[in-house]
Design an enzyme around this catalytic site. Structure first.
Site, PDB file in Angstrom:
ATOM      1  N   SER A 224       0.818  -1.205   0.000  1.00  9.03           N
ATOM      2  CA  SER A 224       0.000   0.000   0.000  1.00  9.03           C
ATOM      3  C   SER A 224       0.849   1.251   0.000  1.00  9.03           C
ATOM      4  O   SER A 224       1.942   1.280   0.556  1.00  9.03           O
ATOM      5  CB  SER A 224      -0.911   0.035   1.231  1.00  9.03           C
TER       6      SER A 224
ATOM      7  N   LYS B  78      -4.368  -6.848   3.433  1.00  6.45           N
ATOM      8  CA  LYS B  78      -4.376  -5.693   2.512  1.00  6.45           C
ATOM      9  C   LYS B  78      -5.814  -5.381   2.074  1.00  6.45           C
ATOM     10  O   LYS B  78      -6.204  -4.218   1.946  1.00  6.45           O
ATOM     11  CB  LYS B  78      -3.500  -5.969   1.289  1.00  6.45           C
TER      12      LYS B  78
ATOM     13  N   HIS C 279      -7.360  -3.522   4.809  1.00  7.74           N
ATOM     14  CA  HIS C 279      -6.811  -2.157   4.739  1.00  7.74           C
ATOM     15  C   HIS C 279      -7.625  -1.322   3.750  1.00  7.74           C
ATOM     16  O   HIS C 279      -8.019  -0.193   4.032  1.00  7.74           O
ATOM     17  CB  HIS C 279      -5.332  -2.198   4.325  1.00  7.74           C
ATOM     18  N   ASN C 280      -7.890  -1.893   2.585  1.00 10.64           N
ATOM     19  CA  ASN C 280      -8.632  -1.145   1.573  1.00 10.64           C
ATOM     20  C   ASN C 280     -10.083  -0.913   1.976  1.00 10.64           C
ATOM     21  O   ASN C 280     -10.636   0.150   1.703  1.00 10.64           O
ATOM     22  CB  ASN C 280      -8.558  -1.863   0.230  1.00 10.64           C
TER      23      ASN C 280
ATOM     24  N   GLU D 129      -9.950   1.866   4.194  1.00 10.31           N
ATOM     25  CA  GLU D 129      -9.660   3.044   3.351  1.00 10.31           C
ATOM     26  C   GLU D 129     -10.971   3.601   2.755  1.00 10.31           C
ATOM     27  O   GLU D 129     -11.209   4.815   2.791  1.00 10.31           O
ATOM     28  CB  GLU D 129      -8.687   2.613   2.244  1.00 10.31           C
TER      29      GLU D 129
END
Ligand code: 6PG
Length: 479
Positions: free
Chosen positions: A128, A182, A185-186, A189
């Site tokens: 990222s 990940k 994480h997105n 986000e």
């Protein structure tokens, strides 16, 4: 010369990572791209990098010292499988293939399993930080075997962002764990971005401030507990004036948000795992709604509130919005970490939640001061069942909740959509509720489907004879 690391796929993320790798002491970087012109261009533009360039996959493999380590940076999907096949054909047992794209974690699990049979190590690594992160220091979330981490660890540590003296990379867990984290994480986000967008919309419509003035509000927020990359870039975007029209750029951009899929994956996976990530889901759906021009046009003359809305005390309202944003953000992270816990359990990964929060402090899109508080919460209580109940966060939502309710109420009355703010508050109230109307849902389910219910006063499962004399019978377990 032999290279200790190679990069396949030289689009912007790949070439920036290759340059980042080359800039670090001890690395010699091999590069390969399907169309050789890109490889030649990168060599010409960056002689300082000392790239070892190849125009065939065989030469690329030959240019790597053993164990050969190659980082694939191609668009996730079929292209990844094609490159993997090419590499598997020229690599040997013990070599390492790293997929640094945004792959779906179940694809990574599948690929790791298939490649393991050849003796080659396959590592799915979430990376990222966008273009700049790739060049200067991303946050890296590698999965794969412990054995491959021994070789890979020092290389990835050399290029990762550094937060408070520590590189933003850790071995997340085996096979698809890195891409899973990940993905979360997105998802976070998406929630973070939507919450910020709602805050901007409420302030603009409630106070009449211009985008440039609201940029100053965000810049001020960025000095406090909301300090984060996304708040910082929001101020920059709001400040931008369109050269062509002289208007704020944000007013010239078509209001239909795109999405490449990782947010949707987070929600799809959460549904499978049974984890309520409502804030993240609303953020994904808000983008979907924005991108439906035909429906929006058809509905544009539906009635809204009859009275116009203007806040009386702009500063007090802005402070309320700030608190509502902070509380909602806490909920989004709490939900995201719940999904990590559930995923780790389902897929048998030993994921250290505090370590994940740590590697998100720098390099990545959701980097924020606030992540230190998450690490502290999990360090203090590794078995913490809901992040929002940890002392620091409990205190934060306690301070914010009255403002949070005022903001959601105002938004509803003014007819301003605030799906992420309001669903986060609903989640908070649902979580802390003493009794939920789920009892009634159980009654309904028992009524039409004899699905049974449990009683508050003892064990067992029961069914009411709804179409008979309405007496209750104990259900026998037929399994
Ligand atoms: C990152 C980002 C990145 C993501 C883009 C676009 O961590 O660097 O999450 O991986 O692909 O931000 O995502 P959407 O197009 O889905 O908004």
């Amino acid at each position: 010369t032999q290279a200790n690391i190679g990069v396949v796929g030289l689009a912007v993320m790949g070439s920036n990572l290759a340059r980042n790798l080359a800039s670090r002491e001890g690395n010699t970087v091999a590069i390969y791209n399907r169309s050789p012109q890109k490889t030649r261009d990168l060599v010409d533009e960056h002689p300082e990098a000392g790239f070892v360039a190849s125009e065939s996959i065989e030469d690329f493999a030959a240019s790597l010292s053993k164990p050969r380590t190659a980082l694939i940076m191609v668009k996730a999907g079929a292209g990844t499988d094609a490159v993997i096949d090419q590499l598997v054909a020229v690599f040997e047992p013990g070599d390492i293939i790293v997929d640094g794209g945004n792959a779906l974690f179940t694809d990574t699990i599948r690929r790791e399993k298939a490649i393991r049979e050849t003796g080659i190590n396959f590592v799915g690594a979430g990376i990222s930080g966008g273009e700049e992160g790739a060049l200067l220091g991303p946050s890296i979330m590698p999965g794969g075997s412990a054995e491959s981490w021994e070789t890979l660890g020092p290389i990835l540590r050399s290029i990762a962002a550094v937060a408070e003296g520590e590189p933003c990379v850790t071995h997340v867990g085996t096979d698809g764990a890195g891409h899973f984290v990940k993905m979360i994480h997105n998802g976070i986000e998406y929630a973070d971005m939507q919450l910020i967008a709602e805050a901007y919309d409420l302030i603009r419509r409630g106070t009449g401030k211009s985008p440039a003035e609201i940029a100053e509000v965000f810049a001020a927020w960025n000095k406090g507990e909301l300090e984060s990359y996304l708040i910082e870039i929001t101020a920059e975007v709001l400040r931008q004036v369109d050269a062509k029209t002289g208007r704020p750029l944000v007013d010239v951009i078509v209001d239909e948000a795109g999405a490449k899929g990782t947010g949707a994956w987070t929600v799809q996976t959460a549904l499978d795992l049974g984890i309520p990530v409502s804030g993240i889901a609303e953020a994904v759906f808000a983008r979907s709604l924005s991108s439906k021009p035909a429906q929006r046009k058809a509905a544009s003359d539906l009635p809204g509130p009859s009275e116009s809305w203007q806040v009386t005390d702009a500063d007090a309202f802005i402070e309320d919005v700030r608190l509502a944003l902070y509380a909602s953000k806490i909920i989004a992270y709490s939900q995201g970490f719940d999904e990590i816990v559930a995923g780790a359990e389902e897929y048998d990964w030993d994921i250290k939640k505090g370590a994940i929060a740590k590697i998100w402090r720098g390099g990545c899109i959701i980097r924020a001061q606030f992540l230190n508080r998450i690490t502290e919460a999990y360090d203090a209580d590794p078995r913490l069942v809901a992040l929002v109940t940890a002392p620091y966060f409990r205190d934060a939502v306690t301070k914010a909740q009255a403002a949070w309710r005022r903001v959601v109420t105002a938004a509803a009355q003014a007819g301003i959509p605030s799906p992420a703010f309001s669903s986060s508050l609903a989640y908070y109230d649902g979580l802390r509720a003493d009794r939920l109307p789920a009892a009634l849902v159980q009654g309904q389910r028992d009524f039409f489907g004899a699905h049974t219910y449990k009683r508050i006063d003892g064990p067992g499962a029961f069914h009411t004879l709804w179409s008979g004399d309405r007496s209750e019978i104990e259900a026998v377990d037929t399994h």
